[in-house]
Design a protein around this motif. Structure first.
Motif, mmCIF file in Angstrom:
data_model
loop_
_atom_site.group_PDB
_atom_site.id
_atom_site.type_symbol
_atom_site.label_atom_id
_atom_site.label_comp_id
_atom_site.label_asym_id
_atom_site.label_seq_id
_atom_site.Cartn_x
_atom_site.Cartn_y
_atom_site.Cartn_z
ATOM 1 N N MET A 76 1.523 8.447 7.702
ATOM 2 C CA MET A 76 2.485 9.238 6.873
ATOM 3 C C MET A 76 4.004 8.876 8.631
ATOM 4 S SD MET A 76 1.838 13.265 6.436
ATOM 5 C CE MET A 76 3.098 13.527 5.547
ATOM 6 N N ASN A 77 4.579 8.983 7.769
ATOM 7 C CA ASN A 77 5.422 9.474 9.725
ATOM 8 C C ASN A 77 5.318 10.005 10.680
ATOM 9 O OD1 ASN A 77 8.093 8.383 11.103
ATOM 10 N ND2 ASN A 77 8.616 10.193 10.151
ATOM 11 N N MET A 78 5.296 9.949 11.740
ATOM 12 C CA MET A 78 5.148 10.386 12.837
ATOM 13 C C MET A 78 5.836 10.564 13.786
ATOM 14 S SD MET A 78 0.846 11.785 12.055
ATOM 15 C CE MET A 78 0.376 13.171 13.584
ATOM 16 N N ASP A 79 5.822 11.592 14.592
ATOM 17 C CA ASP A 79 6.181 10.937 16.284
ATOM 18 C C ASP A 79 5.662 11.796 17.399
ATOM 19 O OD1 ASP A 79 7.492 10.130 18.436
ATOM 20 O OD2 ASP A 79 9.280 9.853 17.317
ATOM 21 N N ALA A 80 5.795 11.737 18.594
ATOM 22 C CA ALA A 80 5.805 12.643 19.865
ATOM 23 C C ALA A 80 6.650 12.490 20.278
ATOM 24 C CB ALA A 80 4.038 12.941 20.516
ATOM 25 N N ALA A 81 7.132 12.975 21.009
ATOM 26 C CA ALA A 81 8.720 13.178 22.210
ATOM 27 C C ALA A 81 7.976 14.080 23.121
ATOM 28 C CB ALA A 81 9.766 13.100 21.107
ATOM 29 N N LEU A 82 9.183 13.660 24.147
ATOM 30 C CA LEU A 82 8.772 14.644 25.734
ATOM 31 C C LEU A 82 9.674 14.086 26.327
ATOM 32 C CD1 LEU A 82 7.307 16.522 27.537
ATOM 33 C CD2 LEU A 82 5.744 14.536 28.415
ATOM 34 N N LYS A 83 10.318 14.982 26.824
ATOM 35 C CA LYS A 83 11.728 14.618 28.320
ATOM 36 C C LYS A 83 12.078 15.706 29.435
ATOM 37 C CE LYS A 83 16.338 15.813 26.481
ATOM 38 N NZ LYS A 83 17.011 15.866 27.472
ATOM 39 N N ARG A 84 12.557 14.651 30.766
ATOM 40 C CA ARG A 84 12.996 16.165 31.371
ATOM 41 C C ARG A 84 14.003 16.968 30.633
ATOM 42 N NH1 ARG A 84 11.990 12.673 36.349
ATOM 43 N NH2 ARG A 84 14.564 12.940 36.887
ATOM 44 N N SER A 85 13.990 17.754 30.861
ATOM 45 C CA SER A 85 15.429 18.536 30.350
ATOM 46 C C SER A 85 16.727 18.038 31.445
ATOM 47 C CB SER A 85 14.864 20.014 30.413
ATOM 48 O OG SER A 85 14.278 20.451 30.058
ATOM 49 N N ASP A 86 16.948 17.449 32.428
ATOM 50 C CA ASP A 86 17.835 16.787 32.996
ATOM 51 C C ASP A 86 17.971 15.577 33.000
ATOM 52 O OD1 ASP A 86 15.911 16.624 34.359
ATOM 53 O OD2 ASP A 86 16.076 17.126 36.108
ATOM 54 N N SER A 87 17.427 15.110 31.726
ATOM 55 C CA SER A 87 17.253 13.163 31.543
ATOM 56 C C SER A 87 17.663 13.407 30.073
ATOM 57 C CB SER A 87 15.563 13.086 31.975
ATOM 58 O OG SER A 87 16.210 12.046 30.969
#
Length: 132
Positions: A76-87
């Motif tokens: 099924m549809n899944m995603d993991a996401a990550l970023k620096r808060s200043d980006s």
């Protein structure tokens, strides 16, 4: 205001507060080690059908996010996401998965991060966390 209206309003407020408390309950699943050696769980949050884990590796200063389903099953549809808060640039791992999405890695030592994930159609995102 009549006593009946006051009781109904109080009961409605109590139900709303109880629903808020239940939806804000912390995730209870345990991180499964998908990010690899040296990564430890530093944060987690519930998403419908599973848990989003934020991990950190002290030796290399990298964060990692994994979205894990409570019960593996049909893809099924899944995603993991990550970023620096200043980006503005998100690192993601979208797709149809049976057990987990990710791992997604990011160098973010000493920086705040935004992170989250999706299972099915429900996203959960946490912003400006783990800043140290």
């Amino acid at each position: 205001m009549s006593r009946t209206l006051v009781r109904r309003a109080a009961a409605g407020l109590g139900l709303a507060l109880a629903a808020t408390a239940l939806s804000a309950a912390p995730a209870s699943a345990a991180y499964g080690g998908q990010c690899g050696s040296g990564y430890s769980e530093v944060n987690k949050t519930s998403v419908s059908g599973g848990t989003v884990f934020l991990t950190y590796n002290n030796s290399n200063g990298r964060n990692c996010v994994v979205v894990e389903r409570s019960s593996p099953g049909a893809a099924m549809n899944m995603d993991a996401a990550l970023k620096r808060s200043d980006s503005e640039a998100w690192q993601t791992d979208p797709g149809n998965f049976t057990q987990y999405a990710g791992p997604v890695y990011l160098d973010a030592a000493g920086r705040c991060v935004d992170w989250g994930g999706v299972i099915g159609g429900e996203w959960v995102v946490r912003t400006g966390t783990n800043c140290g």
